[in-house]
Design an enzyme around this catalytic site. Structure first.
Site, PDB file in Angstrom:
ATOM      1  N   ARG A  37     -45.509  44.001 -23.622  1.00 27.94           N
ATOM      2  CA  ARG A  37     -45.014  42.990 -22.686  1.00 27.94           C
ATOM      3  C   ARG A  37     -45.592  43.229 -21.315  1.00 27.94           C
ATOM      4  NH1 ARG A  37     -40.681  40.753 -25.440  1.00 27.94           N
ATOM      5  NH2 ARG A  37     -41.473  40.866 -27.541  1.00 27.94           N
ATOM      6  N   LYS A  51     -28.888  34.865 -24.758  1.00 26.91           N
ATOM      7  CA  LYS A  51     -29.797  33.727 -24.591  1.00 26.91           C
ATOM      8  C   LYS A  51     -29.489  32.612 -25.567  1.00 26.91           C
ATOM      9  CE  LYS A  51     -33.536  37.085 -24.084  1.00 26.91           C
ATOM     10  NZ  LYS A  51     -34.834  37.515 -24.626  1.00 26.91           N
ATOM     11  N   PRO A  81     -36.737  30.647 -21.847  1.00 27.42           N
ATOM     12  CA  PRO A  81     -35.323  30.629 -21.466  1.00 27.42           C
ATOM     13  C   PRO A  81     -34.640  31.961 -21.767  1.00 27.42           C
ATOM     14  CG  PRO A  81     -35.867  28.847 -22.995  1.00 27.42           C
ATOM     15  CD  PRO A  81     -37.006  29.783 -22.983  1.00 27.42           C
ATOM     16  N   GLU A  82     -34.081  32.559 -20.741  1.00 26.32           N
ATOM     17  CA  GLU A  82     -33.278  33.772 -20.894  1.00 26.32           C
ATOM     18  C   GLU A  82     -31.839  33.374 -20.569  1.00 26.32           C
ATOM     19  OE1 GLU A  82     -35.114  37.089 -18.809  1.00 26.32           O
ATOM     20  OE2 GLU A  82     -37.100  36.250 -19.143  1.00 26.32           O
TER      21      GLU A  82
END
Length: 289
Positions: free
Chosen positions: A277, A57, A2-3
């Site tokens: 990432r 967030k 979730p962002e």
DNA sequence: AACACCGCCTGAGCGC
DNA sequence: TGCGCTCAGGCGGTGT
């Protein structure tokens, strides 16, 4: 993962469902998921849900006494309401449950949990436990914590973005993920925004031109708004405050599309690790200089 | 001070 | 079918 868009959807859906409801009792199944004071009062027991706030967030459930529970969803965190009979309320990783009721004149006798069994339950679930709850005694304490975060990405202006990015030589991709620089962008929306702004992810943050910074700020706002409209991105775990998954993953241009054709020019998208990432971009559309 | 890097944690997806 | 391996990554802490 979730962002900001997912957190915002949760905020919107929860607000409709639980603001004004009373917290009859709170069940904490894993105490280590809660940081700060864990008294019943701190967990909003016998309080009314006054508001659901968001910064970046993060979410916060605010009680009418001013106490607030800040929610970090981490990778797999979920915050949703369901009925007490719903198996989701009793899922393996449902760490905290708030039993809600519409009754405002409740007094004394501890019939709370049993009577609330027919009511709604707010569930904090997190399989991977990268998320956490933090209790704050007042709105002031919550705001103090949130001041450590950068400006909210949904309304980011070119000036503020420029000020924060000009301070660092890190790759722009890395800087965008730093919540002190900008609050709300994670791996998905960093890649999507950089693609939209046509900026290569390895560019040094302080090397962006005025025009690029303007494009980037606009791309971030636009990407996040579009994702919110589509209900957020459900890669694996995400659901909104009523348990509904999002649809924005269907509109992803680059995220998780390494090796597949660019939606703009057709050349194959590159993928590499940047600051640990996974990062996907188009070598043709996104400028290195 | 700025930045790089680690470890936490589970489950999906894969090859064999 | 089932096992073991790899990967996903937000974020606080630590090392350089």
């Amino acid at each position: 993962m979730p962002e900001l868009p997912e957190a915002e959807r949760i905020r919107q859906t929860l607000r409709k469902r639980i603001v004004g409801l009373r917290v009859e009792c709170v069940t904490v199944r894993r105490r280590d998921m809660v940081h700060g004071c864990t008294t019943r009062q701190a967990m909003l027991q016998c309080d009314c849900v006054e508001n659901i706030l968001r910064k970046g967030k993060q979410l916060a459930i605010v009680g009418s006494t001013g106490a607030a529970v800040r929610v970090q969803l981490g990778m797999t965190g979920r915050l949703f309401v369901c009925s007490g009979k719903d198996p989701a309320a009793h899922a393996k990783h449902a760490h905290v449950r708030w039993h809600l009721s519409a009754e405002s004149n409740h007094r004394g006798v501890n019939t709370a949990c049993s009577s609330a069994a027919n009511g709604l339950i707010l569930v904090f679930e997190d399989a991977r436990r990268f998320g956490a709850l933090h209790t704050h005694t007042s709105l002031c304490e919550l705001r103090k914590r949130w001041r450590l975060l950068g400006p909210d990405a949904l309304t980011i202006r070119t000036n503020a973005l420029t000020a924060n990015l000009s301070k660092t030589r890190r790759a722009i991709k890395t800087a965008l993920l730093d919540q002190r620089v900008l609050a709300g962008v994670g791996n998905i929306y960093a890649d999507e925004s950089l693609f939209t702004a046509r900026i290569a992810p390895r560019r040094r943050a302080n090397s962006l031109s005025a025009d690029e910074l303007k494009r980037l700020a606009a791309a971030i706002r636009r990407t996040l708004r579009a994702a919110i409209s589509a209900g957020g991105s459900s890669i694996r775990d995400y659901v909104d405050g009523q348990g509904t998954p999002g649809r924005y993953q269907r509109q992803h241009q680059v995220y998780n599309r390494g090796g597949r054709p660019c939606t703009c020019c057709g050349s194959l998208l590159s993928r590499a690790l940047i600051d640990q990432r996974s990062t996907v971009w188009c070598d043709v559309c996104q400028h290195c200089r």
